[in-house]
Design a protein around this motif. Structure first.
Motif, short mmCIF file in Angstrom:
data_model
loop_
_atom_site.label_atom_id
_atom_site.label_comp_id
_atom_site.label_asym_id
_atom_site.label_seq_id
_atom_site.Cartn_x
_atom_site.Cartn_y
_atom_site.Cartn_z
N CYS A 133 0.83 -1.20 0.00
CA CYS A 133 0.00 0.00 0.00
C CYS A 133 0.87 1.25 0.00
O CYS A 133 0.66 2.18 -0.79
N ALA A 134 1.87 1.29 0.88
CA ALA A 134 2.74 2.46 0.98
C ALA A 134 3.57 2.67 -0.27
O ALA A 134 3.84 3.81 -0.67
N GLY A 135 3.99 1.58 -0.91
CA GLY A 135 4.85 1.70 -2.08
C GLY A 135 4.11 1.88 -3.39
O GLY A 135 4.73 2.07 -4.43
N GLY A 136 2.78 1.79 -3.35
CA GLY A 136 2.00 2.03 -4.56
C GLY A 136 1.89 0.84 -5.49
O GLY A 136 1.59 1.00 -6.68
N VAL A 137 2.09 -0.38 -4.97
CA VAL A 137 1.88 -1.58 -5.78
C VAL A 137 0.40 -1.65 -6.16
O VAL A 137 -0.47 -1.28 -5.37
N ASP A 138 0.11 -2.13 -7.37
CA ASP A 138 -1.25 -2.08 -7.87
C ASP A 138 -2.17 -3.15 -7.30
O ASP A 138 -3.38 -3.08 -7.48
N GLY A 139 -1.61 -4.15 -6.63
CA GLY A 139 -2.47 -5.17 -6.03
C GLY A 139 -1.66 -6.35 -5.53
O GLY A 139 -0.47 -6.49 -5.81
N ILE A 140 -2.34 -7.22 -4.77
CA ILE A 140 -1.74 -8.42 -4.22
C ILE A 140 -2.61 -9.62 -4.58
O ILE A 140 -3.81 -9.63 -4.30
N LEU A 141 -2.01 -10.60 -5.24
CA LEU A 141 -2.70 -11.85 -5.55
C LEU A 141 -2.63 -12.77 -4.34
O LEU A 141 -1.54 -13.18 -3.94
N LEU A 142 -3.79 -13.11 -3.78
CA LEU A 142 -3.83 -13.92 -2.56
C LEU A 142 -4.71 -15.14 -2.80
O LEU A 142 -5.93 -15.02 -2.92
N PRO A 143 -4.12 -16.35 -2.89
CA PRO A 143 -4.92 -17.55 -3.08
C PRO A 143 -5.76 -17.89 -1.85
O PRO A 143 -5.40 -17.53 -0.72
N ARG A 144 -6.86 -18.58 -2.07
CA ARG A 144 -7.77 -18.91 -0.98
C ARG A 144 -7.25 -20.06 -0.12
O ARG A 144 -7.71 -20.24 1.01
N LYS A 145 -6.32 -20.83 -0.64
CA LYS A 145 -5.76 -21.94 0.12
C LYS A 145 -4.24 -21.86 0.12
O LYS A 145 -3.63 -21.39 -0.84
N GLY A 146 -3.62 -22.33 1.19
CA GLY A 146 -2.16 -22.38 1.27
C GLY A 146 -1.50 -21.13 1.78
O GLY A 146 -0.28 -21.10 1.96
#
Length: 256
Positions: A133-146
């Motif tokens: 968020c602070a660095g301005g990354v456009d998003g985070i891919l977060l899988p539902r498992k693992g």
């Protein structure tokens, strides 16, 4: 056509729902007028103490629907009967949803994402979200498992930045990365054995940086989806960094 449009709109809304639980996180969310709340869930067996009464009062003031459920029904919503403390809250977050919607919206754009492969420590996940968020990354891919999932520990570690960060959900990371590759994205897995360094990754196309498990690194299935493996140069014989520190370096790599 209208029915299809209504279905997609409804599906996008439910994809945007994030359920949090625990009395303190739920109360803090209700007290924040900027957070869009969809529904408050309370166990009907809760003792009506000061906290529960305060939640009900806030929900009524904000015209938020309250559902009273038995413990079994509530545990299906919270997915954590041991720690939900008899309360759960659905947040309707505009920055939370399925990765496919992001792909459609940004197929002609240049973006940078972080992808998390087996990040199981909630503290690390929260700090990764904060750095992104602070660095301005456009998003985070977060899988539902693992991976660690969004819970009170993650919310606390993110210090509120979770609600400002684009969280892209997927069932399996390898399949999601395959879709991003097909759309033209560069997939870079972090590896201490890579020849390319982080500074050498150009910014001329959509790029996803994959962060692996705290001890095992990037999994074999996800490595197969990577176009490149990249490393962060280390001095003085240091072999690796905490995954949250690595995420911070990536997030700020073009700003310092």
């Amino acid at each position: 056509m209208k029915d299809s449009s209504e279905y997609l709109k409804k599906r996008a809304f439910f994809d945007s729902l994030l359920t949090i639980y625990g009395r303190k996180p739920v109360l803090e969310a209700l007290e924040d007028p900027e957070l869009p709340v969809h529904k408050l869930h309370l166990a009907s067996s809760n003792r009506r103490d000061q906290l529960i009464s305060r939640m009900e009062s806030l929900a009524e003031e904000r015209q938020i629907e309250i559902s009273y459920l038995d413990r079994k029904e509530l545990s299906r919503i919270s997915k954590n009967s041991r720690q939900d403390q008899g309360v759960a809250l659905d947040l309707a977050l505009p920055n939370y949803g399925n990765y496919k919607a992001f792909l459609l919206k940004n197929e002609a754009k240049t973006y940078e994402l972080l992808a998390l492969d087996g990040i199981t420590n909630p503290q690390n996940l929260g700090m990764i979200i904060r750095s992104a968020c602070a660095g301005g990354v456009d998003g985070i891919l977060l899988p539902r498992k693992g991976c660690a999932q969004i819970d009170p520990l993650v919310i606390k570690a993110s210090t509120g930045t979770l609600f400002k960060t684009q969280i892209l959900r997927c069932n399996t990371l390898a399949d999601a990365l395959s879709d991003f590759r097909d759309s033209g994205a560069r997939i870079c897995g972090l590896s201490s054995h890579a020849s390319m360094t982080l500074a050498e990754v150009p910014g001329n196309k959509p790029t996803i940086f994959v962060l692996g498990n705290e001890t095992r690194g990037v999994s074999d299935a996800v490595t197969k989806q990577c176009n490149e493996l990249v490393r962060i140069p280390m001095q003085n014989g240091v072999e690796s960094l905490n995954v949250a520190v690595t995420a911070a370096l990536i997030s700020f790599r073009r700003q310092l």
